[in-house]
Design a protein around this motif. Structure first.
Motif, PDB file in Angstrom:
ATOM      1  N   LYS B 186      21.967  15.010  -9.941  1.00  0.00           N
ATOM      2  CA  LYS B 186      21.514  15.061 -11.336  1.00  0.00           C
ATOM      3  C   LYS B 186      20.051  14.626 -11.457  1.00  0.00           C
ATOM      4  N   ILE B 187      19.623  13.756 -10.575  1.00  0.00           N
ATOM      5  CA  ILE B 187      18.201  13.379 -10.561  1.00  0.00           C
ATOM      6  C   ILE B 187      17.364  14.587 -10.142  1.00  0.00           C
ATOM      7  N   LEU B 188      17.856  15.323  -9.136  1.00  0.00           N
ATOM      8  CA  LEU B 188      17.142  16.534  -8.712  1.00  0.00           C
ATOM      9  C   LEU B 188      17.101  17.561  -9.840  1.00  0.00           C
ATOM     10  N   THR B 189      18.219  17.686 -10.559  1.00  0.00           N
ATOM     11  CA  THR B 189      18.257  18.604 -11.696  1.00  0.00           C
ATOM     12  C   THR B 189      17.242  18.176 -12.755  1.00  0.00           C
ATOM     13  N   GLY B 190      17.226  16.874 -13.019  1.00  0.00           N
ATOM     14  CA  GLY B 190      16.270  16.346 -13.988  1.00  0.00           C
ATOM     15  C   GLY B 190      14.836  16.663 -13.586  1.00  0.00           C
ATOM     16  N   ILE B 191      14.554  16.541 -12.301  1.00  0.00           N
ATOM     17  CA  ILE B 191      13.204  16.842 -11.813  1.00  0.00           C
ATOM     18  C   ILE B 191      12.869  18.305 -12.049  1.00  0.00           C
ATOM     19  N   ALA B 192      13.817  19.187 -11.688  1.00  0.00           N
ATOM     20  CA  ALA B 192      13.570  20.622 -11.865  1.00  0.00           C
ATOM     21  C   ALA B 192      13.356  20.971 -13.336  1.00  0.00           C
ATOM     22  N   GLU B 193      14.103  20.269 -14.219  1.00  0.00           N
ATOM     23  CA  GLU B 193      13.960  20.546 -15.647  1.00  0.00           C
ATOM     24  C   GLU B 193      12.606  20.070 -16.169  1.00  0.00           C
ATOM     25  N   ILE B 194      12.223  18.886 -15.728  1.00  0.00           N
ATOM     26  CA  ILE B 194      11.003  18.283 -16.283  1.00  0.00           C
ATOM     27  C   ILE B 194       9.761  19.068 -15.860  1.00  0.00           C
ATOM     28  N   ILE B 195       9.841  19.768 -14.740  1.00  0.00           N
ATOM     29  CA  ILE B 195       8.682  20.580 -14.351  1.00  0.00           C
ATOM     30  C   ILE B 195       8.879  22.030 -14.798  1.00  0.00           C
ATOM     31  N   ASN B 196       9.808  22.221 -15.726  1.00  0.00           N
ATOM     32  CA  ASN B 196      10.048  23.548 -16.313  1.00  0.00           C
ATOM     33  C   ASN B 196      10.460  24.604 -15.304  1.00  0.00           C
ATOM     34  N   PRO B 198      13.958  24.846 -14.019  1.00  0.00           N
ATOM     35  CA  PRO B 198      15.371  24.547 -13.757  1.00  0.00           C
ATOM     36  C   PRO B 198      16.054  25.608 -12.899  1.00  0.00           C
ATOM     37  N   GLU B 199      15.604  26.856 -13.070  1.00  0.00           N
ATOM     38  CA  GLU B 199      16.268  27.940 -12.331  1.00  0.00           C
ATOM     39  C   GLU B 199      15.851  27.938 -10.858  1.00  0.00           C
ATOM     40  N   ARG B 200      14.841  27.110 -10.527  1.00  0.00           N
ATOM     41  CA  ARG B 200      14.374  27.059  -9.139  1.00  0.00           C
ATOM     42  C   ARG B 200      14.928  25.850  -8.386  1.00  0.00           C
ATOM     43  N   LEU B 201      15.976  25.235  -8.951  1.00  0.00           N
ATOM     44  CA  LEU B 201      16.499  23.997  -8.382  1.00  0.00           C
ATOM     45  C   LEU B 201      16.773  24.111  -6.886  1.00  0.00           C
ATOM     46  N   THR B 202      17.458  25.216  -6.490  1.00  0.00           N
ATOM     47  CA  THR B 202      17.824  25.369  -5.086  1.00  0.00           C
ATOM     48  C   THR B 202      16.590  25.453  -4.198  1.00  0.00           C
ATOM     49  N   ASP B 203      15.625  26.276  -4.613  1.00  0.00           N
ATOM     50  CA  ASP B 203      14.392  26.399  -3.824  1.00  0.00           C
ATOM     51  C   ASP B 203      13.698  25.046  -3.688  1.00  0.00           C
TER      52      ASP B 203
END
Lengths: 454, 454
Positions: B186-196, B198-203
């Protein structure tokens, strides 16, 4: 995406309850092996097909599980070759590895490959699964464990005596009454010679090996079908029907086949083993059985088969001496003797006779009830103390209803439950419940621990 | 007939010496698992390919060992289909089963199949080999053991805390100093969201997961290659480079991603786990690591990775929480958390740091020298008494030269040798030699046994 999961036929999962019982068997067997100086080895599940093929007869080759080569396995296949007539040629091209069929051939391969680092006589044991593409049926599986124990590199009959002790020790510990049947391949050879049919040894042994299963008459029938004439069969009769105790049998046999060199040697070996085992503290009944052959043709001396007395389930252990197991891998003249224990059969015997000890359950000794966040936090420290005192313990992870947590303890057969709520934390007096007797006590942690240890 | 035997590449035999060391590891691990109330299960080596395929990505599917169907596997094959283009179609037709690739997917299958008999939360462990058709290289094998421990059916973070205790306990017993790295998906998800992104979470996670291996610059390069623009990468920088202790990191992270719902929850979970473990007696260093992702995409909460401190060898244990492992088999919303111990890596660490205890040798305690037929016969009785007193013993099976028998004892690391010749039988006074100290004593059997027991 959802699919109903299932297992390949003939394979099984083992639940915690089954595992606890199986480990009781394996632990007993391994402990005895170790106690006699045998050492464990393991070999990989996969062997090269060149190692496995041709070692178990045509039927065995067919029952090997073969593994598809990785990558583009079709690259060396000619389309026009793909017909059923070419099945084995194609198999060889697309598959180079197979799953081991038993532990004996991998052991022979191991001995040859590691011969420069092995200290002979090499006493090894090996407990691993094997795989056979047999038609699955009750009690027969496509994956099952074998427990093999062998001495290789010594022709002394003391090894046979020791293995008889190992067998006796294991079944004594498992509380199973057994008969150890003994024969010697040389006695069978002597029999075939004395009836003037030495070249028919395999046919004869294969047939008379079934005497317990199909009866004398059917054995004669099979011998006739295999082309033995009536005179020869008549000569076999007194030998097959020989009864009485071991010494009586040996005396009669000596008269009949003692003049053949093989027969005489076989009788001598048998006599030696029976004499030695007699002076030892052996509980099992040891029975010489001149019809005993066991299927495998690589036995060259003593043949051993073990039956459970109070159950009709087939043999629970068997083996024998082989004088040239490693020859096929380029190391001739290495004599060995070994037996294999059938874990599944032993499991069934213990189940049928209700002999599994109650204590084999693999659950924790103690469950700590979870009354909520603060109480759980407190219990983590308590659990540390309990575990450090040598008692296994778990804390229920969620603050579920008490009834649910007690049910969990019950179903997992956890013996003790400790209850520490808000009150108990304040007073330092906790509640211990014995799930079997129903008894309950209050006390300090040290008192509870002492009680559990009783 | 003779052939030089060999093993399939990437597979290994284990010698008695290696087995003793490996069993030291397995015994330690299993004992700790049990001490926390986990119960063992086993699943078959073979699973249906429908169970395995599609669970490990395209690469994983390729690395599955597939088993050729038994019997006439060609019967449903059309000759003209046999081309490399049709490889996967043909594979599906001629192979229905494969060897398990890990213990996680078989465990998920097990849980779904046995769900009506399982008591949840289900705490299980499983120690079995897995097979991967990987390119073999130093330290990477095609057959290797995994030791998995999981709790399934409970979302409580107490499970995470318990697993951290299990990890700490095991490595404490093995005498290996470790760092337990923690993160939360969820921290990783939060990071991906905060840098706009979110759809690149896996990458993003795949790239930043490699930070320890390839360094920050190469991670940026990979992110660029995957199409992330410079602005986004720039936003990532302070997060990736975040240093300091756990509490400092958490405070900073909270400021950066605390406004996202996922980020806030992830931080809260991490805080809870760190708080609880702090009050416990844990020896390992616990380190929050916001770049830790681990390859597998099914983790949904806590992510755990364990490194040995004094060796650079990669992780010795790892795992995390997954909220929908069994969904693919038709049982949705079952949360679980678990870790897997790498036995081979642990073996290498213990070897490199020379931490195997000397007593792990699996040899007998005593060798009885064989001076000839009569003496051996006598020794059989003596051996019975010794073994019954709880000391493992073996009798050398042949009356070989004394030097050869002593060499055997030496090579097998047998600690004590007992010599009983004709004289000794008469006097009832036997000789005991300690092979380590070289000390020798004479005495009655009971005296010898007492000495050995010391």
């Amino acid at each position: 995406m959802s699919q109903k999961p299932s297992l390949p036929k003939g394979t099984r999962d083992f639940t915690p309850d089954e595992m606890a019982k199986r480990n009781f068997i394996f632990d007993t067997i391994n402990k005895v092996f170790k106690n006699y100086g045998y050492q464990p080895i393991e070999t990989p599940a996969m062997e090269n097909l060149s190692t496995l093929m041709g070692k178990y007869g045509e039927e065995g080759d067919r029952l090997l599980f073969k593994i598809l080569n990785s990558g583009d396995y079709l690259k060396n296949i000619d389309q026009t070759d793909v017909t059923n007539d070419n099945l084995s040629k194609i198999t060889t091209t697309i598959s180079e590895k197979g799953l081991r069929y038993d532990l004996t051939v991998p052991f022979a391969r191991y001995v040859v490959q590691h011969r420069n680092e092995i200290t002979f006589p090499f006493k090894r044991y090996q407990v691993q699964p094997v795989w056979r593409a047999d038609r699955p049926q009750k009690g027969r599986y496509r994956e099952f464990y074998q427990c093999d124990v062998d001495v290789i590199g010594s022709d002394s009959l003391l090894n046979e005596v020791e293995l008889i002790r190992v067998i006796d020790d294991i079944f004594k510990r498992l509380n199973i009454d057994i008969v150890i049947k003994l024969n010697n391949r040389k006695i069978l050879t002597g029999i075939a010679e004395i009836i003037n049919a030495p070249e028919r040894l395999t046919d004869i042994t294969t047939a008379i090996d079934k005497i317990d299963k199909i009866g004398v008459e059917k054995v004669y029938e099979e011998l006739r079908q295999k082309g033995l004439d009536e005179d020869t069969i008549e000569m076999l009769e007194p030998i097959i029907n020989l009864g009485g105790g071991n010494s009586q049998r040996l005396i009669c046999l000596k008269e009949i086949i003692g003049i053949t060199s093989a027969g005489s040697q076989g009788i001598q070996e048998m006599q030696y083993i029976l004499d030695l085992t007699e002076q030892l503290d052996i509980k099992a009944e040891i029975k010489m059985e001149q019809a005993l052959a066991r299927g495998l043709n690589y036995y060259t001396g003593t043949i051993i088969e073990v039956l459970a007395k109070d159950v009709t389930i087939g043999s629970v252990c068997g083996g024998g001496r082989y004088d040239d197991l490693t020859g096929v891998f380029g190391l001739p003249d290495v004599s060995g003797v070994g037996v294999s224990f059938g874990a599944d059969r032993i499991y069934d015997v213990l189940t049928e006779l209700d002999l599994f000890p109650e204590q084999v359950q693999g659950s924790a000794d103690v469950l700590l009830v979870n009354f909520g966040e603060q109480e759980a936090k407190f219990c983590l420290k308590i659990m540390e103390v309990i575990q450090n005192s040598g008692i296994s313990a778990e804390l229920y992870p969620n603050p579920a209803k008490l009834k649910k947590q007690m049910k969990y303890a019950n179903q997992k057969s956890v013996r003790f439950v400790i209850l520490i709520g808000e009150e108990e934390i304040k007073s330092g007096q906790y509640t211990l419940k014995d799930m079997i007797t129903g008894d309950q006590m209050n006390g300090m942690l040290s008192e509870l621990i002492n009680r559990i240890k009783q």
